[in-house]
Scaffold this active site. Structure first.
Site, mmCIF file in Angstrom:
data_model
loop_
_atom_site.group_PDB
_atom_site.id
_atom_site.type_symbol
_atom_site.label_atom_id
_atom_site.label_comp_id
_atom_site.label_asym_id
_atom_site.label_seq_id
_atom_site.Cartn_x
_atom_site.Cartn_y
_atom_site.Cartn_z
ATOM 1 N N GLU A 1 0.842 -1.226 0.000
ATOM 2 C CA GLU A 1 0.000 0.000 0.000
ATOM 3 C C GLU A 1 0.867 1.262 0.000
ATOM 4 O O GLU A 1 0.443 2.314 0.490
ATOM 5 C CB GLU A 1 -0.957 0.023 1.206
ATOM 6 C CG GLU A 1 -1.887 -1.156 1.296
ATOM 7 C CD GLU A 1 -3.225 -0.946 0.608
ATOM 8 O OE1 GLU A 1 -3.570 0.205 0.283
ATOM 9 O OE2 GLU A 1 -3.912 -1.948 0.377
HETATM 10 C C1 LIG Z 1 2.459 -9.800 1.133
HETATM 11 C C2 LIG Z 1 2.204 -8.813 0.038
HETATM 12 C C3 LIG Z 1 0.905 -8.508 -0.308
HETATM 13 C C4 LIG Z 1 0.635 -7.596 -1.325
HETATM 14 N N1 LIG Z 1 -0.666 -7.336 -1.654
HETATM 15 C C5 LIG Z 1 -0.933 -6.521 -2.697
HETATM 16 C C6 LIG Z 1 -2.282 -6.302 -3.122
HETATM 17 O O1 LIG Z 1 -3.219 -6.814 -2.521
HETATM 18 N N2 LIG Z 1 -2.485 -5.517 -4.195
HETATM 19 C C7 LIG Z 1 -1.450 -4.928 -4.883
HETATM 20 O O2 LIG Z 1 -1.699 -4.233 -5.860
HETATM 21 N N3 LIG Z 1 -0.180 -5.121 -4.491
HETATM 22 C C8 LIG Z 1 0.112 -5.898 -3.433
HETATM 23 N N4 LIG Z 1 1.418 -6.089 -3.044
HETATM 24 C C9 LIG Z 1 2.480 -5.443 -3.823
HETATM 25 C C10 LIG Z 1 3.078 -4.261 -3.086
HETATM 26 O O3 LIG Z 1 2.170 -3.172 -3.087
HETATM 27 C C11 LIG Z 1 4.422 -3.907 -3.765
HETATM 28 O O4 LIG Z 1 5.327 -4.962 -3.467
HETATM 29 C C12 LIG Z 1 4.965 -2.571 -3.270
HETATM 30 O O5 LIG Z 1 4.156 -1.502 -3.718
HETATM 31 C C13 LIG Z 1 6.404 -2.324 -3.775
HETATM 32 O O6 LIG Z 1 6.486 -2.513 -5.159
HETATM 33 P P1 LIG Z 1 7.594 -3.520 -5.728
HETATM 34 O O7 LIG Z 1 7.549 -4.792 -4.965
HETATM 35 O O8 LIG Z 1 7.409 -3.571 -7.183
HETATM 36 O O9 LIG Z 1 8.979 -2.828 -5.345
HETATM 37 P P2 LIG Z 1 9.825 -1.853 -6.260
HETATM 38 O O10 LIG Z 1 8.923 -0.858 -6.929
HETATM 39 O O11 LIG Z 1 10.746 -2.662 -7.097
HETATM 40 O O12 LIG Z 1 10.640 -1.061 -5.155
HETATM 41 C C14 LIG Z 1 11.884 -1.524 -4.618
HETATM 42 C C15 LIG Z 1 12.479 -0.406 -3.751
HETATM 43 O O13 LIG Z 1 12.681 0.764 -4.546
HETATM 44 C C16 LIG Z 1 12.007 1.861 -3.968
HETATM 45 N N5 LIG Z 1 11.425 2.711 -5.016
HETATM 46 C C17 LIG Z 1 10.736 2.315 -6.122
HETATM 47 N N6 LIG Z 1 10.342 3.389 -6.809
HETATM 48 C C18 LIG Z 1 10.784 4.474 -6.149
HETATM 49 C C19 LIG Z 1 10.689 5.874 -6.368
HETATM 50 N N7 LIG Z 1 10.016 6.391 -7.418
HETATM 51 N N8 LIG Z 1 11.297 6.685 -5.482
HETATM 52 C C20 LIG Z 1 11.954 6.190 -4.396
HETATM 53 N N9 LIG Z 1 12.066 4.887 -4.142
HETATM 54 C C21 LIG Z 1 11.484 4.034 -4.998
HETATM 55 C C22 LIG Z 1 10.871 1.235 -3.137
HETATM 56 O O14 LIG Z 1 10.429 2.127 -2.121
HETATM 57 C C23 LIG Z 1 11.545 0.004 -2.596
HETATM 58 O O15 LIG Z 1 12.309 0.326 -1.460
HETATM 59 C C24 LIG Z 1 1.705 -6.983 -2.018
HETATM 60 C C25 LIG Z 1 3.025 -7.280 -1.656
HETATM 61 C C26 LIG Z 1 3.282 -8.189 -0.639
HETATM 62 C C27 LIG Z 1 4.714 -8.484 -0.268
#
Ligand SMILES: Cc1cc2nc3c(=O)[nH]c(=O)nc-3n(C[C@H](O)[C@H](O)[C@H](O)COP(=O)(O)OP(=O)(O)OC[C@H]3O[C@@H](n4cnc5c(N)ncnc54)[C@H](O)[C@@H]3O)c2cc1C
Length: 217
Positions: free
Chosen positions: A194
């Site tokens: 979130e």
């Molecule tokens: C148990 C679990 C349940 C989940 N449930 C849902 C769900 O119900 N619905 C849904 O849609 N998603 C869900 N997610 C997904 C979750 O919202 C994402 O994992 C999260 O938003 C991070 O995205 P990512 O994993 O692609 O990380 P990435 O985008 O790859 O980010 C990796 C790192 O880079 C940083 N980063 C990325 N972009 C930027 C930026 N522009 N500026 C600064 N820092 C940045 C991030 O903060 C993080 O530290 C779930 C994830 C988990 C683990």
């Protein structure tokens, strides 16, 4: 962009990857979903055509307050658990709760509880105001800010509190049989989903600075 409810039996819908090996949230199913030329009937539209992003943002506002609240609950349970443990666990003839350094852990969890719940209550109160005046942009921005603050503050403090609680429980705290170990695993993801900590910080800064300072896409 529009929002739809998609039936998981619909053609073109598939589970691309099941996340089975999570470090917490064992009672919740997590998977990556794929929609490939998926057709959905018109009646599955959520909200208005072209207003899907609005639906998604609204879900995030509620979601962030929900996560903040869950984290407050985790901190409260950590507090109750360490108090009980400190008053019942005796080592070398002394209750562990009588050691000043154990008391420091308990004091920190108690402070975290207060520090996490007030911004969460405030965000919930602002959201109630928005529900009564959904088109008020100033109120919407306020909820956006307060819910990001609540989630960012409460999720960090929940993880920190669970870590302290594990410390108070000693070796048993490192076992998933202890409630505090589960809190440590479960609370970690609250800093990711979130909206990650980083995105929350950028959002908070841009809402404080005003238009033109959005540093995230
Ligand atoms: C148990 C679990 C349940 C989940 N449930 C849902 C769900 O119900 N619905 C849904 O849609 N998603 C869900 N997610 C997904 C979750 O919202 C994402 O994992 C999260 O938003 C991070 O995205 P990512 O994993 O692609 O990380 P990435 O985008 O790859 O980010 C990796 C790192 O880079 C940083 N980063 C990325 N972009 C930027 C930026 N522009 N500026 C600064 N820092 C940045 C991030 O903060 C993080 O530290 C779930 C994830 C988990 C683990």
């Amino acid at each position: 962009m529009s929002a739809f409810v998609v039936d998981s039996k619909a053609e073109g819908f598939s589970v691309a990857m099941h996340l089975d090996e999570k470090i917490g949230l064992f009672t919740s199913d997590t998977a990556m979903l794929e929609l490939n030329r998926c057709k959905v009937p018109r009646e599955n539209l959520v909200g208005q055509v072209g207003k899907g992003l609005y639906v998604a943002y609204s879900a995030l506002l509620n979601g962030r307050i929900g996560i903040g609240s869950g984290c407050v609950g985790i901190i409260e349970d950590c507090l109750n658990s360490v108090v009980e443990r400190a008053k019942t666990r005796t080592q070398h003839g002394k209750l562990i709760g009588k050691h000043q350094l154990v008391q420091r852990h308990i004091a920190n969890i108690a402070m975290n509880f207060e520090a996490a719940r007030w911004p969460t209550y405030r965000a919930a109160a602002e959201k109630k105001r928005l529900d009564a005046t959904p088109d008020d942009l100033a109120v919407r921005n306020k909820v956006d800010l307060q819910s990001a603050i609540a989630k960012r503050v409460a999720s960090r403090l929940a993880y920190e509190s669970a870590d302290l609680a594990v410390q108070v429980f000693g070796g048993f705290g490192y076992s998933l049989l202890s409630p505090v170990a589960r809190h440590l695993c479960d609370s970690r993801v609250a800093r990711i989903y979130e909206g990650t900590d980083e995105i929350m910080e950028l959002k908070i800064a841009s809402l404080v600075l005003g238009n033109g300072f959005e540093a995230y896409s």
